[in-house]
Write a protein that holds these residues in place. Structure first.
Motif, PDB file in Angstrom:
ATOM      1  N   LYS A  61       0.847  -1.199   0.000  1.00 47.14           N
ATOM      2  CA  LYS A  61       0.000   0.000   0.000  1.00 47.14           C
ATOM      3  C   LYS A  61       0.883   1.250   0.000  1.00 47.14           C
ATOM      4  N   GLY A  62       0.756   2.050  -1.058  1.00 42.96           N
ATOM      5  CA  GLY A  62       1.566   3.255  -1.161  1.00 42.96           C
ATOM      6  C   GLY A  62       2.949   3.030  -1.752  1.00 42.96           C
ATOM      7  N   GLY A  65       3.208   4.346  -4.953  1.00 33.52           N
ATOM      8  CA  GLY A  65       1.853   4.820  -5.236  1.00 33.52           C
ATOM      9  C   GLY A  65       0.814   3.728  -5.468  1.00 33.52           C
ATOM     10  N   PRO A  67      -2.251   1.515  -4.974  1.00 30.73           N
ATOM     11  CA  PRO A  67      -3.389   1.877  -4.125  1.00 30.73           C
ATOM     12  C   PRO A  67      -3.872   0.789  -3.157  1.00 30.73           C
ATOM     13  N   GLY A  68      -3.535  -0.473  -3.392  1.00 34.57           N
ATOM     14  CA  GLY A  68      -4.096  -1.543  -2.569  1.00 34.57           C
ATOM     15  C   GLY A  68      -3.109  -2.105  -1.556  1.00 34.57           C
ATOM     16  N   ILE A  82      -4.923  -4.281  -9.484  1.00 37.27           N
ATOM     17  CA  ILE A  82      -5.435  -3.377  -8.438  1.00 37.27           C
ATOM     18  C   ILE A  82      -6.793  -3.871  -7.935  1.00 37.27           C
ATOM     19  N   SER A  84     -10.527  -4.007  -6.798  1.00 36.63           N
ATOM     20  CA  SER A  84     -11.644  -3.173  -7.238  1.00 36.63           C
ATOM     21  C   SER A  84     -12.976  -3.842  -6.931  1.00 36.63           C
ATOM     22  N   ASP A 220      -3.714   1.570 -16.491  1.00 39.67           N
ATOM     23  CA  ASP A 220      -3.742   1.980 -15.081  1.00 39.67           C
ATOM     24  C   ASP A 220      -2.325   2.127 -14.510  1.00 39.67           C
ATOM     25  N   TRP A 222      -0.260  -0.157 -13.650  1.00 40.89           N
ATOM     26  CA  TRP A 222       0.129  -1.243 -12.749  1.00 40.89           C
ATOM     27  C   TRP A 222      -0.089  -2.634 -13.326  1.00 40.89           C
TER      28      TRP A 222
END
Ligand code: MG
Ligand code: MG
Length: 255
Positions: A61-62, A65, A67-68, A82, A84, A220, A222
């Motif tokens: 996470k982070g 960057g 997001p998950g 990612i 969702s 995206d 990623w």
């Protein structure tokens, strides 16, 4: 990553075992939750909750960057998917879940690919060959062997079964950093390769595709997918080299 391969002390190994057992516990917990109708954001939330209860931080996470907490890669997705709400699991899917934590300053990292409902026999074979190739790679983690012995064992098993290893992404050393030296490719590279020494901890992670080695990253930024959109599997363990047999720190069968 730097070029120096760190050798872990027994105190560091103890913490890394604990970190990896939190990862293993998370993956085991998730295995039971992965079902038709579940979305991947729900899995992400469960993973984060489990690891925070264990006093660990989700490592991804982070990270640059991301997001998950969890990387969730469905079917033709290879790695770095990612989480969702929109990704809802269906019968016949496979889902790769990759999880890492930071615990007391050290990282753990492990991944599994899970079938949802009934999957076709070729995909079933993909999962077993990928998992076996991880085991065969780990068997080569004997002091005095080279990283390339691990790579070659993985590549040989995958290719002799008609599948393809991903070359653009590789395994890695792990410790105070999530990604440390050395790189651990899933194929034999030309040139010399580092010798394995007691105290090294490596994350071995074959990524194996049905139809091609070639992958690309979605818009995206990623999600990595196979260029032919055929399925991909991913299994990973963090493993310690010792004077004797290797020790799988992220083993899910320890407790
Ligand atoms: Mg991983
Ligand atoms: Mg890894």
């Amino acid at each position: 990553m730097g070029n120096t391969i760190s050798l872990k002390s027994s105190e560091e190994i103890k913490i890394m075992f604990e970190a990896n057992q939190i990862v293993a516990g998370t993956l085991k917990m998730l295995q039971d939750k992965i079902k038709v109708g579940v979305n991947t954001l729900q899995l992400d939330e469960l993973a984060e909750e489990y690891c925070r209860k264990a006093k660990a931080k989700p490592a991804f996470k982070g990270y640059r960057g991301f997001p998950g907490s969890l990387c969730v890669s469905l079917n033709e997705q290879v790695v770095h998917g990612i989480p969702s709400k929109k990704t809802v699991l269906k019968d016949g899917d496979i889902l790769s879940i990759d999880f890492g934590v930071n615990y007391k300053g050290y990282f753990g990292d492990s991944a599994i690919t899970v079938p949802i409902g009934i999957i076709n026999p070729k995909i079933e074979k993909l999962l077993s060959v990928t998992s076996e190739s991880l085991d065969l790679g780990i068997e080569q983690m004997i002091a005095g062997n080279r990283v390339s012995d691990v790579s070659l064992a993985i590549q040989n098993h995958v290719e002799s079964n008609g599948f393809f290893v991903v070359k653009q992404f590789v395994g890695h050393g792990i410790g105070k950093q999530l990604h440390e030296a050395p790189e651990v490719p899933n194929y034999k590279r030309s040139g010399s390769s580092p010798r394995l020494m007691p105290g090294m901890v490596l994350a071995i992670e074959p990524m194996v595709n049905v139809g091609t080695s070639d992958v690309r990253v979605l818009k995206d930024g990623w999600t990595v997918i196979t260029v032919d959109k055929k399925a991909s599997a991913h299994f990973e363990h963090s493993v310690l080299v010792t004077e004797d047999e290797p020790i799988v720190l992220s083993s899910r069968t320890v407790n």
